[in-house]
Design a protein around this motif. Structure first.
Motif, PDB file in Angstrom:
ATOM      1  N   ARG A  76       0.834  -1.219   0.000  1.00 40.50           N
ATOM      2  CA  ARG A  76       0.000   0.000   0.000  1.00 40.50           C
ATOM      3  C   ARG A  76       0.862   1.261   0.000  1.00 40.50           C
ATOM      4  O   ARG A  76       0.600   2.217  -0.741  1.00 40.50           O
ATOM      5  CB  ARG A  76      -0.878   0.047   1.256  1.00 40.50           C
ATOM      6  CG  ARG A  76      -2.122  -0.781   1.204  1.00 40.50           C
ATOM      7  CD  ARG A  76      -2.986  -0.438   2.441  1.00 40.50           C
ATOM      8  NE  ARG A  76      -3.775  -1.580   2.871  1.00 40.50           N
ATOM      9  CZ  ARG A  76      -4.867  -2.002   2.261  1.00 40.50           C
ATOM     10  NH1 ARG A  76      -5.288  -1.380   1.187  1.00 40.50           N
ATOM     11  NH2 ARG A  76      -5.519  -3.044   2.702  1.00 40.50           N
ATOM     12  N   THR A  77       1.906   1.279   0.835  1.00 39.38           N
ATOM     13  CA  THR A  77       2.801   2.436   0.925  1.00 39.38           C
ATOM     14  C   THR A  77       3.434   2.722  -0.440  1.00 39.38           C
ATOM     15  O   THR A  77       3.486   3.868  -0.903  1.00 39.38           O
ATOM     16  CB  THR A  77       3.920   2.165   1.970  1.00 39.38           C
ATOM     17  OG1 THR A  77       3.290   1.781   3.175  1.00 39.38           O
ATOM     18  CG2 THR A  77       4.799   3.379   2.204  1.00 39.38           C
ATOM     19  N   ARG A  78       3.868   1.609  -1.057  1.00 38.77           N
ATOM     20  CA  ARG A  78       4.494   1.732  -2.379  1.00 38.77           C
ATOM     21  C   ARG A  78       3.477   2.270  -3.414  1.00 38.77           C
ATOM     22  O   ARG A  78       3.810   3.120  -4.242  1.00 38.77           O
ATOM     23  CB  ARG A  78       4.996   0.335  -2.777  1.00 38.77           C
ATOM     24  CG  ARG A  78       5.830   0.303  -4.043  1.00 38.77           C
ATOM     25  CD  ARG A  78       7.299   0.602  -3.737  1.00 38.77           C
ATOM     26  NE  ARG A  78       8.083   0.440  -4.941  1.00 38.77           N
ATOM     27  CZ  ARG A  78       8.806  -0.638  -5.216  1.00 38.77           C
ATOM     28  NH1 ARG A  78       8.872  -1.621  -4.357  1.00 38.77           N
ATOM     29  NH2 ARG A  78       9.489  -0.704  -6.346  1.00 38.77           N
ATOM     30  N   GLU A  79       2.256   1.781  -3.354  1.00 39.16           N
ATOM     31  CA  GLU A  79       1.203   2.235  -4.278  1.00 39.16           C
ATOM     32  C   GLU A  79       0.929   3.731  -4.093  1.00 39.16           C
ATOM     33  O   GLU A  79       0.817   4.489  -5.074  1.00 39.16           O
ATOM     34  CB  GLU A  79      -0.102   1.455  -4.052  1.00 39.16           C
ATOM     35  CG  GLU A  79      -0.074   0.023  -4.602  1.00 39.16           C
ATOM     36  CD  GLU A  79      -1.358  -0.738  -4.299  1.00 39.16           C
ATOM     37  OE1 GLU A  79      -1.982  -1.253  -5.227  1.00 39.16           O
ATOM     38  OE2 GLU A  79      -1.757  -0.814  -3.112  1.00 39.16           O
ATOM     39  N   GLN A  84       1.348   9.248  -6.017  1.00 39.30           N
ATOM     40  CA  GLN A  84       1.718  10.659  -5.771  1.00 39.30           C
ATOM     41  C   GLN A  84       2.683  11.158  -6.845  1.00 39.30           C
ATOM     42  O   GLN A  84       2.545  12.262  -7.375  1.00 39.30           O
ATOM     43  CB  GLN A  84       2.364  10.811  -4.384  1.00 39.30           C
ATOM     44  CG  GLN A  84       1.335  10.865  -3.270  1.00 39.30           C
ATOM     45  CD  GLN A  84       1.964  10.709  -1.893  1.00 39.30           C
ATOM     46  OE1 GLN A  84       3.156  10.393  -1.774  1.00 39.30           O
ATOM     47  NE2 GLN A  84       1.151  10.934  -0.866  1.00 39.30           N
ATOM     48  N   LEU A  85       3.653  10.264  -7.181  1.00 35.99           N
ATOM     49  CA  LEU A  85       4.618  10.641  -8.223  1.00 35.99           C
ATOM     50  C   LEU A  85       3.904  10.909  -9.549  1.00 35.99           C
ATOM     51  O   LEU A  85       4.199  11.886 -10.244  1.00 35.99           O
ATOM     52  CB  LEU A  85       5.666   9.525  -8.415  1.00 35.99           C
ATOM     53  CG  LEU A  85       6.762   9.439  -7.344  1.00 35.99           C
ATOM     54  CD1 LEU A  85       7.618   8.181  -7.550  1.00 35.99           C
ATOM     55  CD2 LEU A  85       7.651  10.694  -7.383  1.00 35.99           C
ATOM     56  N   LEU A  86       2.949  10.029  -9.876  1.00 34.12           N
ATOM     57  CA  LEU A  86       2.194  10.200 -11.118  1.00 34.12           C
ATOM     58  C   LEU A  86       1.363  11.486 -11.087  1.00 34.12           C
ATOM     59  O   LEU A  86       1.305  12.241 -12.052  1.00 34.12           O
ATOM     60  CB  LEU A  86       1.251   9.012 -11.332  1.00 34.12           C
ATOM     61  CG  LEU A  86       1.822   7.777 -12.043  1.00 34.12           C
ATOM     62  CD1 LEU A  86       0.768   6.675 -12.084  1.00 34.12           C
ATOM     63  CD2 LEU A  86       2.283   8.104 -13.460  1.00 34.12           C
ATOM     64  N   ASP A  87       0.735  11.726  -9.915  1.00 31.55           N
ATOM     65  CA  ASP A  87      -0.194  12.845  -9.789  1.00 31.55           C
ATOM     66  C   ASP A  87       0.506  14.201  -9.844  1.00 31.55           C
ATOM     67  O   ASP A  87      -0.038  15.161 -10.384  1.00 31.55           O
ATOM     68  CB  ASP A  87      -0.994  12.745  -8.482  1.00 31.55           C
ATOM     69  CG  ASP A  87      -1.983  11.590  -8.539  1.00 31.55           C
ATOM     70  OD1 ASP A  87      -2.163  11.019  -9.649  1.00 31.55           O
ATOM     71  OD2 ASP A  87      -2.564  11.238  -7.489  1.00 31.55           O
ATOM     72  N   ASN A  88       1.696  14.302  -9.259  1.00 30.63           N
ATOM     73  CA  ASN A  88       2.293  15.646  -9.226  1.00 30.63           C
ATOM     74  C   ASN A  88       2.986  16.031 -10.548  1.00 30.63           C
ATOM     75  O   ASN A  88       3.551  17.104 -10.675  1.00 30.63           O
ATOM     76  CB  ASN A  88       3.192  15.842  -7.993  1.00 30.63           C
ATOM     77  CG  ASN A  88       4.489  15.071  -8.099  1.00 30.63           C
ATOM     78  OD1 ASN A  88       4.897  14.670  -9.200  1.00 30.63           O
ATOM     79  ND2 ASN A  88       5.145  14.884  -6.981  1.00 30.63           N
ATOM     80  N   GLY A  89       2.968  15.111 -11.542  1.00 30.92           N
ATOM     81  CA  GLY A  89       3.359  15.440 -12.913  1.00 30.92           C
ATOM     82  C   GLY A  89       4.827  15.761 -13.132  1.00 30.92           C
ATOM     83  O   GLY A  89       5.194  16.274 -14.182  1.00 30.92           O
ATOM     84  N   ASP A  98       6.399   3.409 -16.613  1.00 28.28           N
ATOM     85  CA  ASP A  98       6.949   2.418 -15.667  1.00 28.28           C
ATOM     86  C   ASP A  98       6.129   2.383 -14.376  1.00 28.28           C
ATOM     87  O   ASP A  98       5.831   1.313 -13.843  1.00 28.28           O
ATOM     88  CB  ASP A  98       8.408   2.766 -15.316  1.00 28.28           C
ATOM     89  CG  ASP A  98       9.362   2.463 -16.498  1.00 28.28           C
ATOM     90  OD1 ASP A  98       8.896   1.776 -17.447  1.00 28.28           O
ATOM     91  OD2 ASP A  98      10.524   2.906 -16.444  1.00 28.28           O
ATOM     92  N   LEU A  99       5.787   3.596 -13.880  1.00 30.39           N
ATOM     93  CA  LEU A  99       5.020   3.673 -12.621  1.00 30.39           C
ATOM     94  C   LEU A  99       3.641   3.021 -12.789  1.00 30.39           C
ATOM     95  O   LEU A  99       3.184   2.282 -11.912  1.00 30.39           O
ATOM     96  CB  LEU A  99       4.857   5.132 -12.173  1.00 30.39           C
ATOM     97  CG  LEU A  99       6.110   5.776 -11.553  1.00 30.39           C
ATOM     98  CD1 LEU A  99       5.896   7.295 -11.403  1.00 30.39           C
ATOM     99  CD2 LEU A  99       6.437   5.156 -10.196  1.00 30.39           C
ATOM    100  N   THR A 100       3.012   3.252 -13.911  1.00 29.44           N
ATOM    101  CA  THR A 100       1.694   2.663 -14.170  1.00 29.44           C
ATOM    102  C   THR A 100       1.785   1.142 -14.219  1.00 29.44           C
ATOM    103  O   THR A 100       0.967   0.430 -13.647  1.00 29.44           O
ATOM    104  CB  THR A 100       1.123   3.202 -15.496  1.00 29.44           C
ATOM    105  OG1 THR A 100       1.142   4.627 -15.450  1.00 29.44           O
ATOM    106  CG2 THR A 100      -0.298   2.713 -15.730  1.00 29.44           C
ATOM    107  N   HIS A 101       2.856   0.699 -14.862  1.00 31.51           N
ATOM    108  CA  HIS A 101       3.080  -0.747 -14.943  1.00 31.51           C
ATOM    109  C   HIS A 101       3.279  -1.335 -13.541  1.00 31.51           C
ATOM    110  O   HIS A 101       2.684  -2.358 -13.176  1.00 31.51           O
ATOM    111  CB  HIS A 101       4.310  -1.020 -15.820  1.00 31.51           C
ATOM    112  CG  HIS A 101       4.645  -2.474 -15.937  1.00 31.51           C
ATOM    113  ND1 HIS A 101       3.926  -3.350 -16.724  1.00 31.51           N
ATOM    114  CD2 HIS A 101       5.610  -3.225 -15.331  1.00 31.51           C
ATOM    115  CE1 HIS A 101       4.430  -4.560 -16.583  1.00 31.51           C
ATOM    116  NE2 HIS A 101       5.459  -4.511 -15.742  1.00 31.51           N
TER     117      HIS A 101
END
Ligand code: ZN
Length: 239
Positions: A76-79, A84-89, A98-101
């Motif tokens: 969960r922490t990793r997710e 957050q990384l994806l969201d802050n663009g 890679d993150l989506t994968h």
């Protein structure tokens, strides 16, 4: 040996008291209540072992549940971090892919872990019920043991009372009997179990065997103060 005929008759009282003492001793050694206590002790030990087994199973499962909880938490922490990384663009298109994968993998991993969690928690619940049953069985076995001990001690108390009373009677009898007669009696009793018996008809009261005519004639012909013995068992024959 010679002894007053009345002293010889008192030997029969002594033999009766000794017979009762021997029966009490035999009873003490072969008490069914003692066997019941030993059986109850065996059951308590078996029940205690079963409790330990159930406790071990449960604590193993507690540990497995805690381990799975930690693993799910890590996923969960990793997710959360990936999202957050994806969201802050601030990531490149390649990093975003890679993150989506990775998020897809993490989700599948978490689903597997959560299934496992459910399965282990069911086993944990069953193990908890087992432990409760085994603990109740152990308590019941201990209560049964206490009852068995109480019954045995009650019977031992009765035997002890009989022994104390007969012991007093024995002491009183010994005080009024000639020492040499008692010594002979005790020696014979140690050898064959019975020190003296009454002559009834032609039968020895100690070994219950019939005497032949010549032995009977010798015994009946002996002086009243003569201490005579059974040829078969050696006991003093009281006429
Ligand atoms: Zn005899």
């Amino acid at each position: 040996m010679k002894a007053d005929p009345s002293a010889q008759r008192r030997l029969l009282d002594l033999a009766a008291v000794d017979g009762e003492l021997a029966r009490a001793e035999h009873r003490r050694r072969t008490l069914p209540e003692q066997a019941a206590v030993e059986e109850a002790e065996r059951r308590v030990r078996a029940a205690a072992d079963a409790v330990v087994v159930a406790q071990t199973s449960l604590s193993d499962l507690d540990r497995d549940v805690a381990k799975l909880d930690r693993e799910v938490e890590q996923v969960r922490t990793r997710e959360t971090r990936d999202r957050q990384l994806l969201d802050n663009g601030s990531v490149t298109a390649k990093q975003a892919a890679d993150l989506t994968h990775e998020l897809g993998s993490l989700e599948r991993r978490r689903a597997v872990l959560e299934d496992e969690q459910l399965e282990v928690m069911e086993r944990q619940e069953a193990a908890g019920i087992d432990l409760r049953h085994e603990t109740e069985a152990h308590d019941a076995a201990r209560t049964a043991l206490e009852d068995a001990v109480e019954r045995r001690d009650g019977v031992l108390g009765d035997i002890g009372t009989t022994e104390a009373r007969r012991g007093e009677e024995r002491t009183a009898l010994l005080a009024e009997l000639p020492a040499d007669l008692v010594e002979l009696y005790d020696r014979l009793r140690a050898k064959s179990g019975v020190g003296a018996g009454e002559l009834t008809g032609n039968r020895c009261g100690a070994c219950r065997l019939e005497m032949d005519r010549s032995e009977l004639r010798d015994i009946q012909g002996a002086a009243p103060d003569e201490v005579v013995r059974c040829e078969n068992c050696g006991a003093i024959v009281v006429r």
